[in-house]
Write a protein that holds these residues in place. Structure first.
Motif, PDB file in Angstrom:
ATOM      1  N   SER A 148       0.836  -1.196   0.000  1.00 16.50           N
ATOM      2  CA  SER A 148       0.000   0.000   0.000  1.00 16.50           C
ATOM      3  C   SER A 148       0.872   1.247   0.000  1.00 16.50           C
ATOM      4  O   SER A 148       2.018   1.224   0.460  1.00 16.50           O
ATOM      5  CB  SER A 148      -0.935   0.031   1.215  1.00 16.50           C
ATOM      6  N   HIS A 149       0.289   2.356  -0.496  1.00 17.87           N
ATOM      7  CA  HIS A 149       0.998   3.633  -0.473  1.00 17.87           C
ATOM      8  C   HIS A 149       1.233   4.094   0.959  1.00 17.87           C
ATOM      9  O   HIS A 149       2.271   4.696   1.268  1.00 17.87           O
ATOM     10  CB  HIS A 149       0.193   4.692  -1.239  1.00 17.87           C
ATOM     11  N   LEU A 163       2.760   3.998 -11.721  1.00 13.30           N
ATOM     12  CA  LEU A 163       4.059   4.436 -11.227  1.00 13.30           C
ATOM     13  C   LEU A 163       3.913   5.641 -10.300  1.00 13.30           C
ATOM     14  O   LEU A 163       3.133   6.564 -10.581  1.00 13.30           O
ATOM     15  CB  LEU A 163       4.972   4.793 -12.399  1.00 13.30           C
ATOM     16  N   PRO A 164       4.655   5.675  -9.203  1.00 16.53           N
ATOM     17  CA  PRO A 164       4.569   6.800  -8.265  1.00 16.53           C
ATOM     18  C   PRO A 164       5.291   8.034  -8.819  1.00 16.53           C
ATOM     19  O   PRO A 164       5.958   7.974  -9.849  1.00 16.53           O
ATOM     20  CB  PRO A 164       5.265   6.249  -7.018  1.00 16.53           C
ATOM     21  N   THR A 165       5.170   9.139  -8.090  1.00 18.14           N
ATOM     22  CA  THR A 165       5.741  10.405  -8.559  1.00 18.14           C
ATOM     23  C   THR A 165       6.683  11.012  -7.530  1.00 18.14           C
ATOM     24  O   THR A 165       6.678  10.648  -6.349  1.00 18.14           O
ATOM     25  CB  THR A 165       4.626  11.420  -8.847  1.00 18.14           C
ATOM     26  N   ARG A 166       7.441  11.998  -7.999  1.00 18.79           N
ATOM     27  CA  ARG A 166       8.371  12.696  -7.114  1.00 18.79           C
ATOM     28  C   ARG A 166       7.638  13.456  -6.014  1.00 18.79           C
ATOM     29  O   ARG A 166       8.153  13.626  -4.902  1.00 18.79           O
ATOM     30  CB  ARG A 166       9.263  13.628  -7.921  1.00 18.79           C
ATOM     31  N   GLU A 167       6.415  13.925  -6.327  1.00 14.97           N
ATOM     32  CA  GLU A 167       5.663  14.679  -5.339  1.00 14.97           C
ATOM     33  C   GLU A 167       5.373  13.847  -4.088  1.00 14.97           C
ATOM     34  O   GLU A 167       5.364  14.377  -2.962  1.00 14.97           O
ATOM     35  CB  GLU A 167       4.358  15.195  -5.942  1.00 14.97           C
ATOM     36  N   ASN A 226      18.723   6.058   0.374  1.00 21.05           N
ATOM     37  CA  ASN A 226      18.768   5.031  -0.663  1.00 21.05           C
ATOM     38  C   ASN A 226      17.968   3.829  -0.188  1.00 21.05           C
ATOM     39  O   ASN A 226      17.995   3.463   0.985  1.00 21.05           O
ATOM     40  CB  ASN A 226      20.210   4.608  -0.944  1.00 21.05           C
ATOM     41  N   GLY A 227      17.274   3.208  -1.108  1.00 22.56           N
ATOM     42  CA  GLY A 227      16.496   2.024  -0.765  1.00 22.56           C
ATOM     43  C   GLY A 227      15.956   1.372  -2.013  1.00 22.56           C
ATOM     44  O   GLY A 227      16.350   1.706  -3.130  1.00 22.56           O
ATOM     45  N   GLY A 228      15.050   0.438  -1.822  1.00 22.77           N
ATOM     46  CA  GLY A 228      14.509  -0.249  -2.994  1.00 22.77           C
ATOM     47  C   GLY A 228      13.439  -1.246  -2.593  1.00 22.77           C
ATOM     48  O   GLY A 228      12.952  -1.270  -1.466  1.00 22.77           O
ATOM     49  N   GLY A 229      13.093  -2.100  -3.571  1.00 24.02           N
ATOM     50  CA  GLY A 229      12.141  -3.166  -3.322  1.00 24.02           C
ATOM     51  C   GLY A 229      10.696  -2.793  -3.578  1.00 24.02           C
ATOM     52  O   GLY A 229       9.812  -3.649  -3.501  1.00 24.02           O
ATOM     53  N   TRP A 230      10.426  -1.513  -3.872  1.00 26.17           N
ATOM     54  CA  TRP A 230       9.029  -1.111  -4.085  1.00 26.17           C
ATOM     55  C   TRP A 230       8.493  -1.741  -5.374  1.00 26.17           C
ATOM     56  O   TRP A 230       9.213  -1.946  -6.331  1.00 26.17           O
ATOM     57  CB  TRP A 230       8.882   0.406  -4.108  1.00 26.17           C
ATOM     58  N   ASP A 231       7.192  -2.045  -5.367  1.00 21.23           N
ATOM     59  CA  ASP A 231       6.574  -2.707  -6.517  1.00 21.23           C
ATOM     60  C   ASP A 231       5.151  -2.176  -6.692  1.00 21.23           C
ATOM     61  O   ASP A 231       4.230  -2.548  -5.954  1.00 21.23           O
ATOM     62  CB  ASP A 231       6.554  -4.223  -6.304  1.00 21.23           C
ATOM     63  N   HIS A 232       4.995  -1.291  -7.652  1.00 23.37           N
ATOM     64  CA  HIS A 232       3.680  -0.684  -7.910  1.00 23.37           C
ATOM     65  C   HIS A 232       2.670  -1.691  -8.429  1.00 23.37           C
ATOM     66  O   HIS A 232       1.458  -1.488  -8.294  1.00 23.37           O
ATOM     67  CB  HIS A 232       3.823   0.454  -8.916  1.00 23.37           C
ATOM     68  N   THR A 233       3.145  -2.795  -9.010  1.00 22.48           N
ATOM     69  CA  THR A 233       2.215  -3.745  -9.647  1.00 22.48           C
ATOM     70  C   THR A 233       1.349  -4.484  -8.634  1.00 22.48           C
ATOM     71  O   THR A 233       0.301  -5.014  -8.996  1.00 22.48           O
ATOM     72  CB  THR A 233       2.961  -4.770 -10.517  1.00 22.48           C
ATOM     73  N   ILE A 234       1.778  -4.531  -7.368  1.00 20.87           N
ATOM     74  CA  ILE A 234       0.948  -5.214  -6.363  1.00 20.87           C
ATOM     75  C   ILE A 234       0.026  -4.238  -5.628  1.00 20.87           C
ATOM     76  O   ILE A 234      -0.710  -4.638  -4.730  1.00 20.87           O
ATOM     77  CB  ILE A 234       1.801  -6.005  -5.343  1.00 20.87           C
ATOM     78  N   ILE A 235       0.080  -2.959  -6.035  1.00 22.32           N
ATOM     79  CA  ILE A 235      -0.808  -1.966  -5.424  1.00 22.32           C
ATOM     80  C   ILE A 235      -1.869  -1.528  -6.433  1.00 22.32           C
ATOM     81  O   ILE A 235      -3.029  -1.892  -6.320  1.00 22.32           O
ATOM     82  CB  ILE A 235      -0.008  -0.766  -4.886  1.00 22.32           C
TER      83      ILE A 235
END
Length: 563
Positions: A101-102, A136-140, A123-132
């Motif tokens: 979830s967001h 694609l998310p935005t800079r805002e 720095n990080g990672g692992g996010w996956d928009h396809t399961i939400i």
């Protein structure tokens, strides 16, 4: 029993200089991954190598008072796992955004933001928009949480990043910024401004903004990360990342991991190609001298070698950058974009093969896989002793399937990529093409060699036992497809999956006769599981954990001693 006794006698004959084994393992459910004797109860180790296999009675008879006895209590023992596709180094980050979830994204990002000193990058990672929501998310979204703290978050597939406005401004990225070939600066369709998503080679636009960790810093971090790999049973990996920290640890301490290193040449230009081949040859020779000078391979076996060159020609299905023979179902008239054109790929693969290197090519879409098969078919004219490889092979036109076996090309695949893709694959390709996706069993049945690896943080789990579970059950962990197997006809057996995580990867290297199975004369790399793996396999495989891991007969992980 007769066959077991003969094998034990062979072991005694093979290593006759010692009166008794250093270590024996008894009362075990041993999967040797050796077709001569696939299952045994016990084995012995002398001077870091398996010296005898057989029944409890046979092996106990070899021991004396100085022999260390491991009673497995009926638990399963396998060879040490060899991850066939990794990007493992001493600069890995800990912020993992694989949540559904967001709101959970925001919570984790906020927590990380509050933990960092002022001015430090996130720095990080692992996010996956396809399961939400597959958007694609935005800079805002990031700006509202972290403000002007430069923030770079890599997608779980590893082929694009999400950055905030501060990073775009530091890199002077606008809608008019020239994009490297094969990349994309995603623009907002309403404003025409960058959204904060940089795909593929566009990531290079921010690459030099952060000062990288030094070799010394990476080497300081590496032993802890290797210990974590040992804790999930990994004793070897085919690694496509930096190499200097591994050599530093090897020289100054214990490198408790066997690394078949791949020189990463995916994004390097076509210019001065012959000179670069010579540079990589020189690097290979230098690494071999450096490893030999430690003298450690005599007692521990092979530990590090620059064994292959990593190339690539497309992206990933999740963000429509994998190159397909037919357009995407959810993006009309779009087939993806080449990172490397088919002709340039042929030139590059042949140049490195002529230089004596095994080639591994990242190819996910069916058009990209076909181009890689063509390139490696041409590269096969050069005498390279090891088979070339194609990494991922997520879509494969059935006309190309027999070419893997015919050309002796290895399919290096990631089970969790398939179970993860259940969230979006039916949106990306037409139903008629589903029978061409993630064809593990079809490739094996064709005579092709299939090997498995986790592909680092692009998987939701890097534990080989869980990857093996994915290869067998083919079910999504977030409930997509109602939790049912997706094209279960492509599932593999436990024996097939175990081979693909042990002897399979070993057999694509020069170490095939030294590691990969529990066989007399091989280095004693093995894993003791915390229970017995029953067949037919159940979902219990996802709860099983590693109890102990041994490398060359030495304990490198014990759950009882782990803090």
């Amino acid at each position: 029993m007769k066959k077991q006794l003969l094998t034990s006698l062979f072991g005694l004959c093979a290593l006759t200089a010692y009166a008794s084994p250093d270590t024996i393992v008894i009362n075990a459910d041993v999967y040797t991954v050796d077709p001569i004797l696939p299952r045994v109860e016990a084995f012995a180790i002398e001077q870091g190598k398996f010296s005898s296999l057989g029944s409890n009675e046979d092996i106990l008879a070899l021991a004396d008072n100085d022999t260390h006895v491991i009673d497995a209590q009926g638990h399963t023992v396998t060879p040490g796992f060899i991850d066939a596709h990794q990007h493992f180094n001493g600069a890995q980050t800990s912020l993992n955004l694989y949540v559904d979830s967001h709101a959970k994204w925001a919570e984790l990002i906020q927590k990380e933001h509050e933990s960092l000193p002022k001015g430090a990058w996130m720095n990080g990672g692992g996010w996956d928009h396809t399961i939400i929501d597959d958007v694609l998310p935005t800079r805002e979204f990031l700006d509202n949480i972290v403000g002007d703290r430069p923030t770079v978050l890599r997608h779980i597939d590893g082929h694009f990043v999400w950055v905030n406005t501060a990073v775009l401004e530091l890199a002077n990225i606008t809608a008019d910024t020239p994009v490297p070939e094969g990349g994309e600066i995603v623009l907002d369709p309403d404003t025409g401004k960058p959204t904060g998503i940089l795909k593929e080679s566009a990531m290079r636009l921010i690459r030099d903004l952060q000062p990288p960790l030094t070799v010394e810093q990476r080497a300081q971090n590496l032993p802890k990360l290797i210990h974590w790999a040992n804790s999930i049973g990994i004793t070897g990996m085919h690694n496509m990342s930096t190499h200097e920290e591994f050599l530093k640890v090897l020289e100054t301490g214990d490198l408790n991991l066997r690394v078949w290193h791949g020189y990463f040449d995916v994004f390097n230009s076509m210019e001065n190609l012959d000179e670069r081949v010579k540079e990589v040859q020189a690097l290979q020779n230098s690494i071999r001298r450096q490893v030999a000078n430690t003298g450690k391979q005599k007692e521990l076996g092979p530990l590090f070698d620059l064994g292959f060159v990593k190339l690539g020609n497309d992206g990933v299905l999740s963000v429509h950058t994998a190159v397909l023979l037919e357009s995407y179902k959810d993006r009309n008239n779009w087939n993806g974009e080449w990172i490397r054109t088919p002709e340039d790929l042929k030139t590059k693969a042949s140049a490195f093969a002529k230089g004596g290197f095994q080639i591994a090519i990242h190819s996910i879409g069916d058009a990209a896989v076909r181009a890689s098969l063509d390139a490696l078919e041409e590269a096969n004219q050069y005498d390279v002793s090891l088979p070339h490889r194609i990494e991922h092979v997520e879509l494969l036109n059935l006309e190309d399937l027999p070419r893997f076996a015919d050309l002796n090309i290895v399919a290096s695949m990631t089970p969790n990529h398939m179970t993860k893709a259940v969230a979006y694959i039916e949106e990306r390709i037409e139903p008629k093409r589903e029978s061409e996706a993630y064809l593990w069993q079809s490739l094996m049945n064709s005579g092709a060699k299939v090997i498995f690896g986790a592909d680092a943080s692009t998987s939701t789990h890097q534990d080989p036992l869980k990857q093996i579970g994915d290869a067998i059950f083919r079910t999504n962990h977030s409930g997509f497809n109602n939790g049912q197997p997706w094209h279960g006809e492509q599932s593999v057996t436990f024996a097939q999956a175990l081979y693909a995580y042990t002897q399979g990867p070993a057999s694509t290297t020069t170490w095939s006769d030294e590691i990969g199975s529990i066989s007399v004369g091989k280095w004693a790399d093995f894993v003791l599981i915390d229970g017995k793996i029953s067949e037919p396999l159940t979902n219990d495989i996802y709860q099983r954990k590693v109890q102990m891991t041994y490398l060359a007969g030495r304990e490198v992980y014990n759950a009882n001693n782990d803090n």
